[in-house]
Motif scaffolding. Structure first.
Motif, mmCIF file in Angstrom:
data_model
loop_
_atom_site.group_PDB
_atom_site.id
_atom_site.type_symbol
_atom_site.label_atom_id
_atom_site.label_comp_id
_atom_site.label_asym_id
_atom_site.label_seq_id
_atom_site.Cartn_x
_atom_site.Cartn_y
_atom_site.Cartn_z
ATOM 1 N N HIS A 47 2.391 3.366 15.856
ATOM 2 C CA HIS A 47 2.196 1.963 15.449
ATOM 3 C C HIS A 47 3.523 1.206 15.338
ATOM 4 N N ILE A 58 0.240 0.162 8.506
ATOM 5 C CA ILE A 58 -0.821 1.099 8.864
ATOM 6 C C ILE A 58 -1.650 1.487 7.643
ATOM 7 N N ASP A 62 -4.060 6.602 8.584
ATOM 8 C CA ASP A 62 -3.118 6.673 9.714
ATOM 9 C C ASP A 62 -1.777 7.233 9.242
ATOM 10 N N ARG A 63 -1.351 6.792 8.061
ATOM 11 C CA ARG A 63 -0.066 7.271 7.515
ATOM 12 C C ARG A 63 -0.112 8.788 7.329
#
Ligand SMILES: [Zn+2]
Length: 309
Positions: A47, A58, A62-63
């Motif tokens: 990203h 994010i 996602d992290r």
């Protein structure tokens, strides 16, 4: 005005919803550099815009999936205090805002915690999702933070936190402000137990979060280009009646002035934090790749007394 309410408004709403749906389904997205980016390319590049290197915000999921070893992690279940204790209404009801944020993010509140491994080391990791009412901290996020800290204490793991927030949640007023001392006291427990606490400041980290748990790490790392500050630049400029220096409140500027230890691009975070943890925990071997890490800078960032172990 009746015809506006009856005909024009619903038409505009339908058009807007259609546009939103098209955007969600599109294979392309845009960046602040005005370039069109193939969504798949953005995803593969963690990203980060391949053209201008802007680090996009994010979600917590996602992290975690890009941070933990092999993307494997367990989400910790969090206590859920009652919604809307002050029955707050501004342009919308706070309960409606919460419902929309939950639908948008698939999260109960802005902060989530997960456990797993980084470079083979067991860690507890938390993150804030800016898409959930600006990553703001109210009672639920405060409880989540305390719960995450308790997990680190019970399991004797280092605590890593990715901050991303505009500050405390105004819809909870003093209850939101009360989360500042609560989270500070929780971090004190981490320190008393000699567990490493590393904060990664992501874009933006401002307000009450900067004034509490986000600035109490043993080591502060910021993602490249992140805005880090307390009050907004415009408010400061108006208050002091002077123009602010170029780059004011960027991660790089704050590092130059001693507020941050390291500024690291997203693709080097895993290796950098892996090496830092192996040093802090006195592990002989690290599974992190040293190639991507500026080890001299990392050494300088380590606490001078190194008693964080
Ligand atoms: Zn870009």
């Amino acid at each position: 005005m009746n015809w506006i309410t009856k005909f024009i408004k619903p038409k505009l709403k339908t058009l807007f919803k259609k546009q939103q749906k098209n955007n969600e389904e599109s294979l392309w997205t845009t960046c602040s550099c005005q370039q069109l980016i193939y969504k798949e390319d953005l995803f593969k590049n963690l990203h980060v815009c391949p053209k201008c290197e802007m680090h996009h915000k994010i979600s917590c999921h996602d992290r975690f999936s890009i941070f933990f070893d092999e993307g494997i992690y367990n989400i910790l279940s969090m206590p859920q205090p009652p919604d809307d204790p002050l029955q707050f209404v501004d342009k919308k009801k706070y309960t409606d805002r919460l419902r929309e944020a939950r639908k948008l993010t698939n999260q109960d509140d802005a902060i989530m915690f997960a456990s797993g491994k980084l470079s083979g080391i067991n860690i507890t990791c938390g993150a804030q999702n800016f898409a959930f009412i600006g990553g703001s901290v109210g009672a639920a996020s405060g409880e989540a933070f305390l719960h995450g800290v308790q997990h680190a204490l019970d399991n004797k793991t280092p605590l890593i936190f990715f901050s991303c927030s505009g500050g405390q949640r105004m819809m909870e007023s003093a209850i939101a402000l009360a989360q500042m001392p609560r989270t500070v006291l929780a971090i004190n427990e981490i320190k008393k137990n000699n567990l490493p606490y590393i904060v990664v400041l992501t874009n933006p980290t401002t307000g009450g979060v900067t004034a509490s748990f986000a600035m109490l790490g043993d080591i502060h790392i910021a993602e490249k280009g992140a805005t880090v500050g307390f009050a907004g630049a415009r408010v400061i400029a108006q208050t002091i009646g002077a123009s602010l220096p170029e780059g004011f409140q960027t991660a790089e500027y704050v590092k130059e002035h001693g507020g941050i230890d390291l500024v690291v691009p997203r693709n080097n975070l895993r290796d950098t934090i892996g090496i830092l943890l192996s040093i802090l925990l006195k592990k002989k071997e690290s599974e992190s790749s040293i190639e991507n890490v500026d080890i001299d800078t990392v050494n300088k960032a380590l606490p001078k007394t190194s008693e964080a172990v």
